[in-house]
Design an enzyme around this catalytic site. Structure first.
Site, PDB file in Angstrom:
ATOM      1  N   GLN A 188     -25.645  42.438 -22.035  1.00  0.00           N
ATOM      2  CA  GLN A 188     -26.703  41.495 -22.411  1.00  0.00           C
ATOM      3  C   GLN A 188     -27.813  42.193 -23.170  1.00  0.00           C
ATOM      4  O   GLN A 188     -28.072  43.373 -22.948  1.00  0.00           O
ATOM      5  CB  GLN A 188     -27.325  40.838 -21.157  1.00  0.00           C
ATOM      6  CG  GLN A 188     -26.591  39.618 -20.691  1.00  0.00           C
ATOM      7  CD  GLN A 188     -25.746  39.952 -19.473  1.00  0.00           C
ATOM      8  OE1 GLN A 188     -25.563  41.130 -19.170  1.00  0.00           O
ATOM      9  NE2 GLN A 188     -25.223  38.948 -18.810  1.00  0.00           N
ATOM     10  N   LYS A 189     -28.427  41.406 -23.993  1.00  0.00           N
ATOM     11  CA  LYS A 189     -29.448  41.971 -24.872  1.00  0.00           C
ATOM     12  C   LYS A 189     -30.500  42.740 -24.069  1.00  0.00           C
ATOM     13  O   LYS A 189     -30.914  43.841 -24.431  1.00  0.00           O
ATOM     14  CB  LYS A 189     -30.116  40.847 -25.658  1.00  0.00           C
ATOM     15  CG  LYS A 189     -30.806  41.375 -26.872  1.00  0.00           C
ATOM     16  CD  LYS A 189     -31.018  40.260 -27.904  1.00  0.00           C
ATOM     17  CE  LYS A 189     -31.742  40.848 -29.081  1.00  0.00           C
ATOM     18  NZ  LYS A 189     -31.152  40.946 -30.292  1.00  0.00           N
TER      19      LYS A 189
END
Lengths: 184, 1236
Positions: free
Chosen positions: A70-71
């Site tokens: 995830q970012k």
């Protein structure tokens, strides 16, 4: 601390390989890892945190680190770079929309000093899905041919069917083990 | 496929099929390869189930000290077993950790359970290594709070639970790797006190900082945790500068002599080096200069604490690395292939994938900026190379390698130059060692440019034989080992073309170290390095042959290396001369004398590989050294010259050449003169004598064996004097080696130079030598005497011819025990040995001349000598030294019998055959294990001799009792085995006496196991014949005979009394009780009386009391007499005797009811009970006055028991009475009351 002690330690070290598996979220990193490990792959949720698995393959002990993609987690990837022998970059071949994002993240990674010299294996995952780009096309999009700093290979594969995973692993182990013993 | 990847637990060991370091790494489980046994390696983790059981038992045992310790001990034992092969536990690791962690986290258990679980966890961690264990610990976000909580609750001072803190800190170190912003984990909830809870980041750092300065292992875990934690991007921003600040301030303020402060410094230095290792280089770069500055200002290199110095070196190099960008070696794919098979197939190229050039070194170099601080860093690590502790030098060497790796080529070369400064004559061994390590580290990183090789190789070769004298020993094995590492690293670093010019030198030097180093670890290291070179360079001459022979296991034994492997290697001419030169230059004068001797033997074995070189070059070179200044060299040179000449002579034999055809006459003459020159130079005196004398004797021996021609008799007389003097100066028993070489030298000298061409002895010399040696048989020095005796035994046949009578009578005289020489048991033993040897030298001939051979005229005297020697029971402070003589005599009897039988059985009279077998059987029951072994083996030899020994009484029975397989299976040394075997022999009439005599000293002996087994066997035999009157009488008569023969001979009579006590007490003679006044008992009482008459030995008196008490069971006058004796003893002068008599009398009266004092029994018992029961016992009173009172009681008892009262007789000699009235009266009283 004589030569024989040194040899013994070196022998143990030479047999251990540290692999770091990264890629955007939902690329299939954990699935690949679980497939390797013979675990059930039907109930995988997004990785919050990281997994470490130790596998034996062809006499090598592979310590595979799988970190969530995830970012928000990506800025923490750097915590895991140290003494990495091989980098496995997993791409969702069906997610054409984010391929550009994928390229940027990968290129940033390759500039990282602590990953210099690590072997790069790109898994073009999800080849079993309809509409997945073939490995050749991913190679072009990711501009792999411009990479001069790392040995690399792109391998189309499917984590779900297990197709071609072994070939990729064999290559990365071959490449790492043919390099001179780990410097430090 | 998945299964394929994961389920393969079997190690694929085919990395390097034939060569490579596989064998070395697998074999060297021990440190430095010492004492490594192949069998010690384990195959798999055997105790998996037991471990699970132990873990499950934790809740039950925790809190209960003993079971807890037992569980812990067991767990420790199991885990320790796998310390050297920890990977075996891997398949079980996950479940073990899971189980333990579950237990540790379970809050329903009392804290003791948790602590024990953590102790187990620590043990597993110690075995497998924390880096591996950490990876397996759970690291979910949800783990953070509970683990932190547990850690905060610990008491950092509790010395019993440090394992808990250690593991918790480690655990936290993996949890803090979670890829989330820590601040997001803080709940903004106010605590009850109204304050916000401290942020989690601060809490982790606070608790970790507590443990950074503790004295236990938790410190290391804390350092690891902090380094991991502070390198997180979020934490780094907020806390890194402040932490570094704190660390540096703490460091500078710490008192470097205070132990607690040193702990803290240790922790901080460790943390800092880990920080600089784990952290991102660019992030740390800003802090590096200040940390370096502080570190340098601390002058850690002056610290007495080794660990602190090591950590400082480690930190300084990590800082250095921070200043420099990573560089990748462009050749890393070329030289790195670890598979020899692949290497051979594709010609040295690694597998080619989608290759791209890794890095362009050359381009980078120019624009590369090296900060000034690097100079300081390099200075520090270079200084570390010379540190006095190995771990510091080792760390510094790695630092040199790592830092240099990132330097531009020119600077790197400067570092190499500096490292080479370590190898100068002024530098100590530490510098050489550090220098070698650094060279190896540089080499394996490819940092030693090929252009450096001309300078580096000579240094490396020198280091391979480095040895620095220190008083009586040398240092330098660590340098040689490290030099092997350099060779090993070079094998990997360079292309074969680059090494090519040096191959011959390196190969020779390595192989020399592999076969001729004194230390096993150096030999093994050299062998490993040689193997690596053969595998990678492929240019080493005869590499494969040598590698397969001179391997890890073969070089493990020094003797094997010197005597066999060296010969194998020397067959390849590339190595022959180098090996010989090395031995001659370095090992002949080695500080270890045994190595010098070994070298001479090795040179002997090597001579056939290069006879010309040895004869024309080495021998002339050695000759002057033989009389040189240095004792060690002289010793080695003399030994070696002799060995080489002898080897050359043997070679000549094959080619029909004499030694003069091979070796220069001058050289031979020079060598022949060495013993004389040594004498002239007074080198046989002083501390060198122990080396010079045997060396000279050995030289004489070898030259004689080699038939070196001597002009005139001058030389032989010098040699003879040398040998004689050596023998005369034998001062101590430990000089066996000298004795052996003197005797060997003498024998060889006689053999070669005292013989005329007709094969007879030179008449004038023969008499002179034999007479002078016979004269030495009276030498006052026991070892000198032994030496001459043995030398006579070593005479060749032609020297004995015509002198046998003289010789035999001299030697026989030397076997006799005389008052003066009673303690010279060794000489008597050696005399017997020499007689044996002479007999076999001259041989037995019926009707021969008694002055030349053994014949019917002198064989009896030999037998008599041996048989008499069997009676040698001399004892001195060393114990029963007579056994040596008896053992030799037993062997001698068998030898001469065997020899005579080969010629003519009638040479020996029947009585000698019988006596021989009796003596042997007698010895077979003796108390000394070794004596029994010799006698037992001889017995079997005689029984199964071919041709058979005649006149053995009861031969058939004996053959049945001792079947031939006993030769292999029967262990005579074991009392439990041999006594039961021996018992049935008692029933064979002729053997009853000797066997019983032998048994007596065993049954009545002192050693517990011996007494137990022998008496048990005897008892069971006696019970078997308890109803057989004839058998019993045979035994009882023999006992009486023995008693008669050995009356007052304490060696036999005391054990005999004890044995009689035992036999009578165990009811063996119950049959005799039916007959009134059985003659056996009467005789026994008489003998006992005689034995204790005028006896002051309490031991004997006590034993006699026992026998008397046992005799009460027999009816008739014997009982009366015995009771009388006992009552006499009841009034004995010695309190102990009185007391023992009273006690035993009491017991006896209770045991045997029917002894004729029934009516007064109770009264008697009461008196005895009252007197013995009192405290202090009346009979034990030491007061002489009370003796009268005691005798009163005694007389009362006499009345009650109907025994006549003992009356003190008038003292025999009035004169004595005058002399000392009191003392003598009691003595006379004792004598009188005993019936004299």
């Amino acid at each position: 601390m004589g030569l024989l002690t040194i040899l013994k330690k070196m022998k143990q070290k030479e047999k251990e390989v540290r692999l770091l598996m990264l890629g955007l979220d939902n690329a299939g990193k954990t699935t690949i890892l679980k497939k390797f490990n013979g675990e059930d792959i039907n109930t995988i949720s997004p990785t919050l945190g990281f997994n470490i698995k130790t596998l034996e393959h062809r006499g090598f002990k592979l310590n595979v680190w799988d970190v969530g993609g995830q970012k928000s987690l990506r800025s923490y990837w750097r915590n895991y770079y140290e003494s990495t022998d091989g980098l496995i970059w997993v791409v969702d071949s069906a997610d054409k929309r984010r391929l550009d994002d994928c390229k940027k993240e990968m290129q940033a990674l390759l500039l990282e000093e602590r990953l210099a010299g690590a072997t790069l294996l790109v898994f073009a995952n999800k080849q079993d899905l309809p509409g997945a780009l073939p490995a050749q096309q991913i190679r072009e999009v990711l501009e792999l041919d411009n990479i001069t700093t790392h040995h690399w290979l792109i391998q189309g594969c499917s984590a779900v069917t297990g197709e071609n995973l072994l070939q990729g692993m064999d290559w990365i182990i071959d490449d790492i083990s043919s390099r001179i013993f780990t410097m430090d | 496929m998945a299964a394929d990847l994961s389920k393969r637990t079997e190690q694929d060991k085919k990395i390097s099929p034939a060569l490579g370091l596989h064998e070395y790494a697998e074999a060297s489980h021990g440190d430095a390869g010492d004492a490594v046994v192949k069998g010690s390696s384990l195959e798999y983790f055997e105790e998996a189930e037991e471990i699970v059981g132990l873990i499950n038992s934790i809740p039950n045992v925790a809190g209960d000290l003993i079971p807890m310790e037992m569980a812990l001990e067991r767990f420790t034992f199991i885990v320790d077993k796998y310390q050297e092969q920890p990977h075996l536990i891997d398949p079980y690791l996950e479940s073990i950790l899971e189980q333990l962690l579950k237990m540790a986290r379970d809050t329903t258990h009392p804290p003791k359970v948790m602590h024990l679980a953590f102790k187990f966890l620590y043990l597993v961690t110690k075995m497998r290594g924390y880096k591996v264990i950490v990876r397996q610990l759970p690291h979910e976000v949800a783990d953070l709070e509970p683990v932190l909580e547990m850690l905060t609750n610990q008491n950092p001072e509790d010395h019993e639970t440090w394992e808990t803190r250690y593991i918790l800190l480690l655990w936290l170190s993996i949890i803090v790797l979670i890829p989330f912003d820590m601040s997001r984990l803080d709940s903004n909830i106010r605590m009850e006190s109204g304050e916000y809870r401290k942020p989690i980041m601060d809490r982790i750092l606070d608790v970790a900082k507590i443990y950074i300065g503790v004295f236990d292992t938790a410190r290391e875990a804390a350092a690891f945790l902090i380094s991991k934690f502070l390198t997180r991007p979020d934490v780094q921003k907020q806390h890194l500068p402040a932490f570094l600040d704190w660390a540096l301030v703490t460091l500078t303020q710490a008192n470097p002599t205070n132990v607690r402060a040193m702990d803290k410094m240790n922790g901080i230095l460790q943390t800092l080096s880990l920080l600089f290792k784990h952290g991102k280089r660019e992030d740390l770069l800003t802090f590096a200069p200040v940390v370096l500055k502080t570190l340098v200002s601390l002058k850690m290199e002056t610290s007495k604490n080794t660990l602190l110095r090591k950590l400082a070196i480690k930190l300084v190099q990590r800082i250095g690395l921070t200043f420099l960008k990573t560089r990748l070696a462009s050749w890393r794919y070329q030289r790195g292939s670890r598979s020899l098979a692949e290497n051979l197939q594709v010609g040295g190229q690694g597998p080619v994938a989608k290759e791209t050039v890794a890095m362009k070194d050359e381009e980078d170099e120019d624009d590369y900026d090296v900060p000034d601080e690097i100079e300081e860093v390099i200075e520090q690590v270079l200084r570390g190379l010379k540190d006095r502790d190995t771990i510091v030098r080792w760390s510094a060497a790695k630092g040199v390698g790592r830092v240099t790796c990132r330097l531009p080529r020119e600077l790197a070369d400067q570092v190499v130059e500096e490292v080479l400064d370590c190898f100068s004559l002024q530098e100590a061994d530490e510098a050489w060692h550090g220098g070698c390590l650094a060279l190896a580290e540089l080499g394996r990183r490819g940092l030693l440019l090929p252009s450096r090789l001309p300078k580096v190789v000579p240094v490396m070769l020198k280091a391979l034989t480095y040895s620095e004298k220190r008083a009586a020993y040398s240092v330098g094995s660590h340098v040689r080992d490290a030099a092997c590492y350099v060779c090993w690293a070079f094998a990997r670093a360079y292309e074969p073309e680059e090494i090519k010019p040096y191959v011959q030198q390196i190969a020779s030097a390595l192989i020399i170290t592999a076969v001729a180093d004194r230390e096993v670890n150096c030999r093994r290291a050299a062998s490993a390095a040689f193997q690596e070179n053969v595998g990678r360079q492929g240019t080493f001459p005869h590499g494969i042959d040598i590698v397969t022979t001179v391997d890890y296991f073969a070089v493990g034994s020094r003797n094997n290396s010197y005597l066999n492997l060296s010969v194998y290697v020397a067959q390849f001419e590339e190595y022959t001369q180098a090996l010989v030169d090395h031995l001659v230059q370095h090992k002949i004068s080695h500080w270890d004398p045994s190595l010098r001797a070994l070298t001479s033997e090795a040179l002997h074995n090597l001579t056939p590989k290069c006879p010309d070189y040895m004869a024309k070059t080495i021998l002339p070179m050695l000759l002057p050294l033989c009389t040189g200044m240095d004792l060690a060299t002289r010793y080695g040179a003399i030994l070696s010259s002799g060995q080489i000449v002898h080897a050359l002579y043997k070679l000549g034999l094959e080619k029909n050449q004499t030694i003069t055809d091979i070796v220069d006459r001058d050289v031979l003459e020079g060598l022949a003169n060495v013993p004389g020159k040594l004498e002239a130079a007074q080198l046989y005196r002083g501390i060198g004598a122990d080396y010079m004398r045997p060396a000279a004797c050995s030289l004489i021996e070898k030259l004689s064996l080699s038939k070196v021609p001597l002009v005139g008799s001058a030389t032989t007389s010098v040699w003879q004097t040398t040998i004689d003097d050596t023998m005369k100066l034998m001062l101590a028993g430990y000089q066996f080696a000298i004795q052996d070489s003197a005797i060997a030298g003498f024998a060889a000298l006689c053999n070669e130079y005292y013989r005329t061409e007709e094969g007879t002895a030179l008449p004038d010399i023969q008499d002179k030598v034999i007479d002078s040696y016979l004269g030495q048989l009276q030498n006052e020095m026991v070892y000198a005497r032994c030496c001459f005796i043995l030398a006579l035994g070593a005479l060749p046949k032609f020297m004995i011819a015509g002198k046998l009578k003289k010789l035999l009578s001299g030697l026989i005289g030397a076997t006799k025990v005389t008052v003066k020489d009673i303690s010279m048991a060794e000489a008597r033993r050696d005399a017997i040995k020499s007689i044996i040897r002479i007999c076999s030298t001259v041989g037995i001939e019926k009707g021969g001349s008694p002055d030349c051979v053994i014949c019917e005229d002198n064989i009896n005297s030999v037998y008599d000598t041996f048989l008499q020697a069997m009676e040698d029971y001399t004892t001195d402070r060393r114990g029963d030294v007579g056994t040596w003589v008896r053992e030799a005599a037993v062997v001698g009897l068998a030898e001469i019998t065997s020899q005579a039988l080969q010629v003519d059985a009638s040479l020996i009279q029947q009585e000698y055959y019988e006596k021989t077998i009796f003596s042997v059987l007698h010895q077979a029951g003796e108390k000394i294990d070794r004596a029994r072994v010799v006698a037992g083996e001889t017995l079997l030899r005689l029984l199964y001799h071919d041709p058979p020994v005649p006149y053995i009484p009861h031969r058939e029975e004996l053959l049945n009792l001792f079947p031939e397989k006993d030769k292999e299976t029967l262990n005579w040394a074991s009392a439990a085995e041999c006594y039961p075997k021996l018992m049935p022999v008692l029933s064979l009439k002729s053997y009853t006496y000797p066997v019983l005599l032998g048994l007596t000293v065993s049954v009545g002996g002192l050693t517990e196991s011996l007494v137990k087994h022998s008496s048990h066997s005897l008892n069971s035999y006696m019970l078997k014949i308890a109803d057989d009157e004839d058998g019993l009488t045979a035994i009882s008569d023999t006992l009486l005979t023995i008693f008669n023969n050995y009356l007052k001979v304490d060696r036999v009579s005391l054990p005999l009394l004890k044995m009689l006590d035992f036999l009578l007490g165990s009811g063996c003679f119950e049959l005799f009780t039916q007959q009134e006044d059985h003659p056996f008992t009467l005789a026994l009482v008489d003998l006992c009386k005689k034995e204790i008459a005028k006896c002051g030995d309490p031991q004997k008196l006590l034993a006699a009391i026992g026998v008397f008490c046992q005799l009460v069971q027999f009816s008739g006058t014997v009982r009366e007499r015995v009771l009388f004796q006992l009552l006499v003893l009841l009034g004995h002068k010695y309190p102990k005797v009185r007391k023992s008599t009273a006690n035993q009398l009491y017991e006896m009266l209770i045991t045997y009811e029917d002894i004729g004092v029934e009516e007064n029994l109770n009264e008697v018992l009461t008196i005895l009970r009252e007197t013995t029961g009192k405290d202090p016992n009346v009979f034990i009173s030491r007061d002489d006055d009370s003796l009268e009172g005691i005798r009163g009681i005694r007389n009362q008892l006499c009345d009650l028991m109907g025994v006549k009262k003992p009356v003190s007789k008038a003292p025999a000699k009035p004169k004595q009475e005058k002399a000392g009235d009191d003392r003598m009266s009691s003595y006379a009283d004792l004598v009188g009351r005993l019936g004299y």
